[in-house]
Design a protein around this motif. Structure first.
Motif, PDB file in Angstrom:
ATOM      1  N   ASP A  49       0.836  -1.209   0.000  1.00  0.00           N
ATOM      2  CA  ASP A  49       0.000   0.000   0.000  1.00  0.00           C
ATOM      3  C   ASP A  49       0.868   1.256   0.000  1.00  0.00           C
ATOM      4  N   VAL A  50       1.890   1.264   0.864  1.00  0.00           N
ATOM      5  CA  VAL A  50       2.786   2.422   0.939  1.00  0.00           C
ATOM      6  C   VAL A  50       3.558   2.577  -0.369  1.00  0.00           C
ATOM      7  N   MET A  51       4.012   1.472  -0.932  1.00  0.00           N
ATOM      8  CA  MET A  51       4.747   1.519  -2.201  1.00  0.00           C
ATOM      9  C   MET A  51       3.861   2.022  -3.329  1.00  0.00           C
ATOM     10  N   LEU A  52       2.622   1.601  -3.330  1.00  0.00           N
ATOM     11  CA  LEU A  52       1.695   2.018  -4.378  1.00  0.00           C
ATOM     12  C   LEU A  52       1.426   3.515  -4.327  1.00  0.00           C
ATOM     13  N   ILE A  53       1.281   4.047  -3.131  1.00  0.00           N
ATOM     14  CA  ILE A  53       1.075   5.492  -2.976  1.00  0.00           C
ATOM     15  C   ILE A  53       2.282   6.267  -3.506  1.00  0.00           C
ATOM     16  N   GLU A  54       3.486   5.772  -3.175  1.00  0.00           N
ATOM     17  CA  GLU A  54       4.707   6.459  -3.604  1.00  0.00           C
ATOM     18  C   GLU A  54       4.884   6.384  -5.124  1.00  0.00           C
ATOM     19  N   VAL A  55       4.544   5.244  -5.712  1.00  0.00           N
ATOM     20  CA  VAL A  55       4.669   5.106  -7.164  1.00  0.00           C
ATOM     21  C   VAL A  55       3.729   6.067  -7.875  1.00  0.00           C
ATOM     22  N   ARG A  56       2.524   6.207  -7.362  1.00  0.00           N
ATOM     23  CA  ARG A  56       1.574   7.137  -7.979  1.00  0.00           C
ATOM     24  C   ARG A  56       2.017   8.590  -7.807  1.00  0.00           C
ATOM     25  N   HIS A  57       2.744   8.844  -6.745  1.00  0.00           N
ATOM     26  CA  HIS A  57       3.173  10.216  -6.468  1.00  0.00           C
ATOM     27  C   HIS A  57       4.456  10.595  -7.209  1.00  0.00           C
ATOM     28  N   SER A  58       5.470   9.702  -7.129  1.00  0.00           N
ATOM     29  CA  SER A  58       6.774  10.040  -7.704  1.00  0.00           C
ATOM     30  C   SER A  58       7.238   9.076  -8.787  1.00  0.00           C
ATOM     31  N   GLY A  59       6.545   7.935  -8.919  1.00  0.00           N
ATOM     32  CA  GLY A  59       6.983   6.940  -9.889  1.00  0.00           C
ATOM     33  C   GLY A  59       8.103   6.055  -9.382  1.00  0.00           C
ATOM     34  N   LEU A  60       8.498   6.207  -8.110  1.00  0.00           N
ATOM     35  CA  LEU A  60       9.598   5.444  -7.531  1.00  0.00           C
ATOM     36  C   LEU A  60       9.099   4.554  -6.395  1.00  0.00           C
ATOM     37  N   ILE A  61       9.900   3.525  -6.098  1.00  0.00           N
ATOM     38  CA  ILE A  61       9.544   2.578  -5.041  1.00  0.00           C
ATOM     39  C   ILE A  61      10.470   2.717  -3.832  1.00  0.00           C
ATOM     40  N   SER A  62      11.720   3.034  -4.085  1.00  0.00           N
ATOM     41  CA  SER A  62      12.713   3.070  -3.001  1.00  0.00           C
ATOM     42  C   SER A  62      12.369   4.046  -1.885  1.00  0.00           C
ATOM     43  N   PRO A  63      11.770   5.249  -2.156  1.00  0.00           N
ATOM     44  CA  PRO A  63      11.417   6.121  -1.027  1.00  0.00           C
ATOM     45  C   PRO A  63      10.431   5.472  -0.067  1.00  0.00           C
ATOM     46  N   ALA A  64       9.497   4.686  -0.604  1.00  0.00           N
ATOM     47  CA  ALA A  64       8.544   3.985   0.255  1.00  0.00           C
ATOM     48  C   ALA A  64       9.248   2.916   1.083  1.00  0.00           C
ATOM     49  N   MET A  65      10.195   2.190   0.462  1.00  0.00           N
ATOM     50  CA  MET A  65      10.912   1.143   1.185  1.00  0.00           C
ATOM     51  C   MET A  65      11.755   1.741   2.304  1.00  0.00           C
ATOM     52  N   SER A  66      12.309   2.936   2.074  1.00  0.00           N
ATOM     53  CA  SER A  66      13.120   3.581   3.114  1.00  0.00           C
ATOM     54  C   SER A  66      12.275   3.992   4.312  1.00  0.00           C
ATOM     55  N   GLN A  67      10.966   4.210   4.099  1.00  0.00           N
ATOM     56  CA  GLN A  67      10.075   4.535   5.207  1.00  0.00           C
ATOM     57  C   GLN A  67       9.717   3.284   6.021  1.00  0.00           C
ATOM     58  N   LEU A  68       9.865   2.119   5.413  1.00  0.00           N
ATOM     59  CA  LEU A  68       9.483   0.863   6.059  1.00  0.00           C
ATOM     60  C   LEU A  68      10.728   0.124   6.551  1.00  0.00           C
ATOM     61  N   LYS A  69      11.530   0.807   7.378  1.00  0.00           N
ATOM     62  CA  LYS A  69      12.781   0.224   7.851  1.00  0.00           C
ATOM     63  C   LYS A  69      12.561  -0.978   8.752  1.00  0.00           C
ATOM     64  N   HIS A  70      11.381  -1.063   9.351  1.00  0.00           N
ATOM     65  CA  HIS A  70      11.075  -2.211  10.196  1.00  0.00           C
ATOM     66  C   HIS A  70      10.727  -3.443   9.370  1.00  0.00           C
ATOM     67  N   TYR A  71      10.520  -3.262   8.051  1.00  0.00           N
ATOM     68  CA  TYR A  71      10.128  -4.383   7.194  1.00  0.00           C
ATOM     69  C   TYR A  71      11.189  -4.695   6.140  1.00  0.00           C
ATOM     70  N   PHE A  72      11.653  -3.690   5.409  1.00  0.00           N
ATOM     71  CA  PHE A  72      12.693  -3.888   4.405  1.00  0.00           C
ATOM     72  C   PHE A  72      14.048  -3.494   4.995  1.00  0.00           C
ATOM     73  N   THR A  73      15.066  -4.307   4.709  1.00  0.00           N
ATOM     74  CA  THR A  73      16.411  -4.002   5.207  1.00  0.00           C
ATOM     75  C   THR A  73      17.020  -2.862   4.388  1.00  0.00           C
ATOM     76  N   PRO A  74      18.001  -2.158   4.958  1.00  0.00           N
ATOM     77  CA  PRO A  74      18.669  -1.094   4.202  1.00  0.00           C
ATOM     78  C   PRO A  74      19.275  -1.593   2.892  1.00  0.00           C
ATOM     79  N   PHE A  75      19.745  -2.848   2.869  1.00  0.00           N
ATOM     80  CA  PHE A  75      20.320  -3.384   1.635  1.00  0.00           C
ATOM     81  C   PHE A  75      19.251  -3.525   0.560  1.00  0.00           C
ATOM     82  N   GLN A  76      18.063  -4.010   0.911  1.00  0.00           N
ATOM     83  CA  GLN A  76      16.977  -4.129  -0.060  1.00  0.00           C
ATOM     84  C   GLN A  76      16.621  -2.770  -0.638  1.00  0.00           C
ATOM     85  N   THR A  77      16.512  -1.777   0.226  1.00  0.00           N
ATOM     86  CA  THR A  77      16.194  -0.424  -0.231  1.00  0.00           C
ATOM     87  C   THR A  77      17.302   0.123  -1.118  1.00  0.00           C
ATOM     88  N   TYR A  78      18.555  -0.124  -0.754  1.00  0.00           N
ATOM     89  CA  TYR A  78      19.686   0.404  -1.508  1.00  0.00           C
ATOM     90  C   TYR A  78      19.731  -0.174  -2.921  1.00  0.00           C
TER      91      TYR A  78
END
Length: 264
Positions: A49-78
């Motif tokens: 859900d968070v990724m979908l909102i970010e994609v519609r807003h900026s077209g990117l996924i990584s900013p959403a993943m960086s907000q979900l540090k409790h779920y995605f690791t920094p390496f996944q986001t990087y």
């Protein structure tokens, strides 16, 4: 570390997402469908859900993943962030496959040694940058303080000391007194000792064969013109999202309702 079910669903998510991107399905359409396909008992639907909102807003996924540090690791986001850099040559599809293989390994019997070798090899093969990449790896919750300090020190030693030699010196196979905590087993030290002075790819390949560590997917060498159409489609998709926001702003304001998740 998350529950095993989370990593099993991540494997499915990254795999299915990559397959749909390869068939030219827009990212926001693929995410919207995958939101209904993943297991609702996990936390992945909320992350999508968070990724979908970010994609519609900026077209990117990584900013959403960086907000979900409790779920995605920094390496996944990087990894995703490097694939979304404007003008970058790192393929988004390869990034998804890297995360797919990593999630599969985490769902089985992961070890700090296996995760380190896999993530470090991913940095090397895809030229993702050592300083920021090693920092992202070091913040993985699977690594304790001894591991974090050693990983961060690698940036200064790479190039000056043979990588296999560094592994050997921190292994149980080394007969000399170690300069720090032992991080690798006797088998890893034996393999590292046998590959000192050779290309590090021989070390990674031997570790994968003998210790069943996951293999890093190779980025296919393609003619630039063959890879041009997917890149153009991706950029057109980003431009369309921005034009929609500009048109709404000219008409009197941006409609924020579509960015809110409906309460089920």
């Amino acid at each position: 570390m998350l529950d095993r079910d989370e990593y099993v669903e991540q494997v499915f998510f990254f795999s299915a997402f990559r397959e749909r991107v390869e068939t030219d399905v827009p990212a926001q359409d693929a995410l919207a469908v995958l939101r209904t396909e993943v297991l609702a008992a996990t936390k992945l639907p909320m992350a999508i859900d968070v990724m979908l909102i970010e994609v519609r807003h900026s077209g990117l996924i990584s900013p959403a993943m960086s907000q979900l540090k409790h779920y995605f690791t920094p390496f996944q986001t990087y990894v995703i962030q490097k694939s979304e850099e404007p003008g970058g040559k790192f393929d988004f599809r390869v990034a998804l496959q890297i995360l797919e293989n990593e999630a599969k390994y985490r769902s089985e019997s992961p070890t700090p040694q296996g995760l380190f070798f896999y993530e470090f090899e991913a940095l090397c093969r895809n030229k993702l940058g050592y300083e920021d990449g090693l920092a992202a790896i070091s913040h993985d919750p699977v690594f304790d303080e001894s591991w974090r300090n050693w990983i961060l020190s690698l940036h200064d030693d790479l190039g000056a000391i043979d990588f296999a030699e560094m592994i050997f010196q921190r292994s149980e196979f080394c007969v000399q007194k170690p300069t720090g905590p032992l991080l690798f087993s006797e088998r890893e030290g034996r393999i590292a000792h046998a590959t000192i002075g050779r290309d590090p790819t021989y070390l990674f390949s031997a570790l994968s064969r003998h210790l069943s560590y996951p293999e890093v997917p190779r980025q296919k060498r393609v003619v630039e013109e063959e890879n041009l159409i997917p890149q153009l489609k991706r950029r057109i998709e980003l431009l369309e999202n921005r034009l929609i926001l500009l048109e709404e702003e000219l008409r009197g304001g941006i409609n924020l309702n579509r960015y809110y998740v409906k309460d089920e």
